[in-house]
Design an enzyme around this catalytic site. Structure first.
Site, mmCIF file in Angstrom:
data_model
loop_
_atom_site.group_PDB
_atom_site.id
_atom_site.type_symbol
_atom_site.label_atom_id
_atom_site.label_comp_id
_atom_site.label_asym_id
_atom_site.label_seq_id
_atom_site.Cartn_x
_atom_site.Cartn_y
_atom_site.Cartn_z
ATOM 1 N N LYS A 1 24.246 19.268 -1.347
ATOM 2 C CA LYS A 1 24.363 20.699 -1.636
ATOM 3 C C LYS A 1 25.710 21.174 -1.117
ATOM 4 O O LYS A 1 26.012 21.029 0.078
ATOM 5 C CB LYS A 1 23.220 21.480 -0.979
ATOM 6 C CG LYS A 1 23.270 22.985 -1.244
ATOM 7 C CD LYS A 1 21.993 23.681 -0.783
ATOM 8 C CE LYS A 1 22.076 25.187 -1.018
ATOM 9 N NZ LYS A 1 20.806 25.885 -0.727
ATOM 10 N N GLU B 1 23.957 19.157 3.359
ATOM 11 C CA GLU B 1 24.616 20.430 3.041
ATOM 12 C C GLU B 1 25.792 20.683 3.987
ATOM 13 O O GLU B 1 25.672 21.455 4.946
ATOM 14 C CB GLU B 1 23.638 21.610 3.091
ATOM 15 C CG GLU B 1 24.292 22.894 2.594
ATOM 16 C CD GLU B 1 23.424 24.132 2.767
ATOM 17 O OE1 GLU B 1 23.795 25.195 2.234
ATOM 18 O OE2 GLU B 1 22.383 24.040 3.455
#
Length: 298
Positions: free
Chosen positions: A214, A177
């Protein structure tokens, strides 16, 4: 090795991932928004107990079902908690059919060169070993990008892949992420650099373990199409990043193949004062909207 049934659900089934991983620093703000002020708890133990109760209310809601919610990302204390005496990861998978993930990062370093790397994660191997025993499928680790600095973005991505290798060594699937801040003055440029860096990292990835990504909903729709097609990429998911729910869903619909992994946008309208009926109806409407944006594209 990752559980084959979980892998099939995470990689191919229509739906989205719920991010229920607010941790220490963001917990007071999340509780306050839910309607529980700091006067309701006197120490961290009380604070985390109240947060756990909020999460259990979400997880055990009839609106929180696997036909729309594929997986849920948990904070460590939530992973270690229970629902009606059952460990949360087991409850999610065996009762709800929802794949459990774990947030593993311990916060961010100070900004340098327009980015914030992850702080060191002490005891990570022990945490990953415990997570695997509890039935966790994968992990999520967050770092932050504010400016379009090529060298700094490469360092962010390299750190993400380094942690991913450690996660994969325990048979877990890492979600990288590297969040580009929604309010970045160079958001589109930073996202283009990030996409290139992630692709380069995937090409250099050793072994054969899968990874996930992500990212912030991009300024350029379908920016991450090439990343999605890479054979090592299990799925690309989007964070809401502070966008209101309707705006986040509208942006998500323009990104084909990308599904949601929303946090704030998922829980924004939930309140402790709501009756169970009102709570469940509110959550159901939000879940339906996020599912629709994850599955039906424009």
């Amino acid at each position: 090795m990752p559980d084959a049934k979980m892998a099939e659900q995470v990689s191919k089934t229509p739906g989205f991932i719920a991010a229920l991983d607010q941790s220490g620093g963001s917990t007071p703000k999340a509780l306050a928004h839910y309607g529980i002020g700091p006067d309701a708890y006197s120490n961290d133990a009380d604070m985390f107990r109240l947060m756990h109760e909020m999460r259990v209310r979400i997880i055990s809601s009839p609106a929180f079902q696997s036909h729309e919610v594929l997986a849920a990302i948990l904070f460590e204390k939530t992973m270690d908690g229970t629902v009606d005496g059952t460990p949360v990861p087991s409850y999610l998978w065996k009762t709800c059919g929802i794949v459990p993930f774990l947030k593993i990062d311990k916060g961010l370093e100070d900004e340098r060169d327009g980015v914030q790397l992850m702080k060191p994660i002490p005891g990570l191997d022990e945490l990953l070993e415990r997570a695997a025993k509890l039935g966790i499928y994968g992990t999520k680790e967050r770092s932050v990008i504010r400016l379009a600095n090529p060298a700094a973005i490469k360092s962010i991505v390299q750190q993400q892949f380094d942690i991913a290798a450690q996660v994969a060594s325990h048979g877990l699937v890492p979600i990288l992420e590297p969040e580009v801040l929604v309010k970045s003055p160079e958001k589109a440029e930073a996202e283009a650099l990030l996409e290139d860096a992630v692709l380069s990292g995937l090409e250099a990835l050793p072994g054969d373990y899968p990874v996930m990504l992500k990212v912030t909903l991009p300024e350029k729709p379908d920016l991450y199409a090439r990343v999605m097609k890479h054979p090592r990429m299990q799925r690309v998911v989007a964070l809401s990043g502070g966008y209101p729910l309707d705006e986040a869903c509208q942006k998500l619909k323009a990104n084909h193949g990308m599904i949601a992994s929303f946090s704030r946008a998922l829980v924004d309208d939930l309140r402790v004062s709501q009756s169970d009926q009102a709570f469940n109806e509110t959550l159901s409407k939000v879940v339906d909207k996020i599912y629709d944006a994850s599955v039906h594209k424009i």
